[in-house]
Design a protein around this motif. Structure first.
Motif, PDB file in Angstrom:
ATOM      1  N   MET A  51       0.530  -0.815   0.513  1.00  0.00           N
ATOM      2  CA  MET A  51      -0.078   0.241   0.034  1.00  0.00           C
ATOM      3  C   MET A  51       0.715   1.265  -0.082  1.00  0.00           C
ATOM      4  O   MET A  51       0.224   2.249  -0.266  1.00  0.00           O
ATOM      5  CB  MET A  51      -0.494  -0.315   1.142  1.00  0.00           C
ATOM      6  N   GLY A  52       1.741   1.020   0.825  1.00  0.00           N
ATOM      7  CA  GLY A  52       2.668   2.034   1.271  1.00  0.00           C
ATOM      8  C   GLY A  52       3.954   3.062  -0.158  1.00  0.00           C
ATOM      9  O   GLY A  52       3.858   3.742  -0.560  1.00  0.00           O
ATOM     10  N   TYR A  69     -15.244   2.592   8.554  1.00  0.00           N
ATOM     11  CA  TYR A  69     -15.179   1.086   8.699  1.00  0.00           C
ATOM     12  C   TYR A  69     -15.547   0.567   8.149  1.00  0.00           C
ATOM     13  O   TYR A  69     -16.353   0.416   7.317  1.00  0.00           O
ATOM     14  CB  TYR A  69     -16.068   0.508  10.267  1.00  0.00           C
ATOM     15  N   ILE A  70     -14.503  -0.235   6.883  1.00  0.00           N
ATOM     16  CA  ILE A  70     -14.285  -1.141   6.081  1.00  0.00           C
ATOM     17  C   ILE A  70     -14.002  -2.181   5.833  1.00  0.00           C
ATOM     18  O   ILE A  70     -13.242  -2.704   7.103  1.00  0.00           O
ATOM     19  CB  ILE A  70     -13.155  -0.420   4.901  1.00  0.00           C
ATOM     20  N   PRO A  71     -15.439  -3.690   5.503  1.00  0.00           N
ATOM     21  CA  PRO A  71     -14.783  -4.741   5.701  1.00  0.00           C
ATOM     22  C   PRO A  71     -14.278  -5.559   4.089  1.00  0.00           C
ATOM     23  O   PRO A  71     -14.478  -5.861   3.651  1.00  0.00           O
ATOM     24  CB  PRO A  71     -16.544  -5.140   5.792  1.00  0.00           C
ATOM     25  N   ALA A  72     -13.163  -5.324   4.667  1.00  0.00           N
ATOM     26  CA  ALA A  72     -11.854  -5.405   3.377  1.00  0.00           C
ATOM     27  C   ALA A  72     -11.493  -6.760   2.744  1.00  0.00           C
ATOM     28  O   ALA A  72     -11.973  -7.356   2.162  1.00  0.00           O
ATOM     29  CB  ALA A  72     -10.486  -4.547   3.429  1.00  0.00           C
ATOM     30  N   MET A 116      -6.198  -3.037  -1.572  1.00  0.00           N
ATOM     31  CA  MET A 116      -6.304  -2.267  -2.523  1.00  0.00           C
ATOM     32  C   MET A 116      -7.863  -2.175  -1.939  1.00  0.00           C
ATOM     33  O   MET A 116      -7.718  -0.597  -1.986  1.00  0.00           O
ATOM     34  CB  MET A 116      -5.970  -3.167  -3.605  1.00  0.00           C
ATOM     35  N   ILE A 117      -8.338  -2.720  -1.251  1.00  0.00           N
ATOM     36  CA  ILE A 117      -9.973  -2.566  -0.843  1.00  0.00           C
ATOM     37  C   ILE A 117      -9.117  -1.138   0.049  1.00  0.00           C
ATOM     38  O   ILE A 117      -9.825   0.259  -0.754  1.00  0.00           O
ATOM     39  CB  ILE A 117     -11.019  -3.446  -0.421  1.00  0.00           C
ATOM     40  N   GLY A 135     -13.257  -0.756  -2.549  1.00  0.00           N
ATOM     41  CA  GLY A 135     -12.915   0.437  -1.410  1.00  0.00           C
ATOM     42  C   GLY A 135     -13.515   1.730  -1.359  1.00  0.00           C
ATOM     43  O   GLY A 135     -14.016   2.642  -0.436  1.00  0.00           O
ATOM     44  N   ALA A 136     -13.415   2.621  -2.623  1.00  0.00           N
ATOM     45  CA  ALA A 136     -14.351   3.934  -2.617  1.00  0.00           C
ATOM     46  C   ALA A 136     -15.672   3.281  -2.379  1.00  0.00           C
ATOM     47  O   ALA A 136     -16.244   4.467  -1.384  1.00  0.00           O
ATOM     48  CB  ALA A 136     -14.219   4.565  -4.104  1.00  0.00           C
TER      49      ALA A 136
END
Length: 180
Positions: free
Chosen positions: A19-20, A113-116, A131-132, A175-176
């Protein structure tokens, strides 16, 4: 664009370094000033891992982010516990709610809060949870463009991984959507 200081954190193997790297490389592609500082726990995969990313229009004086992060993207509970207080008032904390039931304790930051992991499974690949989370971050902060991240993906992972660009693009989109 103001300077964005992002902490990406989780267990080794969750893709926090990726990600970074993608954020940093996308910033480079957009001719922004960037820094990336990785930090690994002693166990590597399964151990703690985090990185600090700075994206700015101004030169970056130090890659170290101590207590002035504008955003923390946390993939596991130890990361939430460790980095929640490093985000400035008015900043954002993105939480992988698939693995973290605890809520952000602070009231002076915006929590998402994202249920990735669940979304990644819907996409058929649990490895795109990172990525999500990155897609959620980009929707909220717009520090770099999604197309730049996808171009960075090709550069960072090389030609043999380009076949995964469509899946990763869909993960960014999902994710967006999770934070709209």
């Amino acid at each position: 664009m103001a300077t964005e200081r992002v902490i990406c954190a989780g267990f080794g193997g969750q893709g926090v370094m990726s990600m970074g790297q993608l954020l940093t490389y996308a910033g480079m592609l957009e001719e922004k000033e960037v820094s990336w500082l990785p930090s690994y726990g002693p166990e590597m995969r399964g151990g703690t891992a985090n990185c600090s990313v700075t994206i700015s229009d101004m030169p970056v004086g130090s890659p170290v982010i101590t207590d002035d992060a504008t955003c923390a993207i946390v993939m596991n509970l130890p990361s939430l516990d460790k980095f929640e207080n490093d985000v400035v008032a008015g900043g954002k904390v993105l939480v992988n709610s698939s693995l973290i039931e605890k809520k952000v304790q602070r009231t002076d930051v915006d929590a998402y809060y994202i249920p990735a992991n669940e979304i990644a499974l819907e996409l058929g690949n649990p490895r795109v949870a990172n990525m999500i989370m990155l897609g959620a971050y980009l929707e909220l902060n717009k520090s770099v463009q999604v197309d730049s991240v996808l171009e960075a993906f090709k550069k960072v992972f090389g030609p043999s991984k380009e076949k995964f660009v469509p899946l990763n693009k869909e993960a960014l989109i999902r994710g967006a959507e999770a934070v709209k």
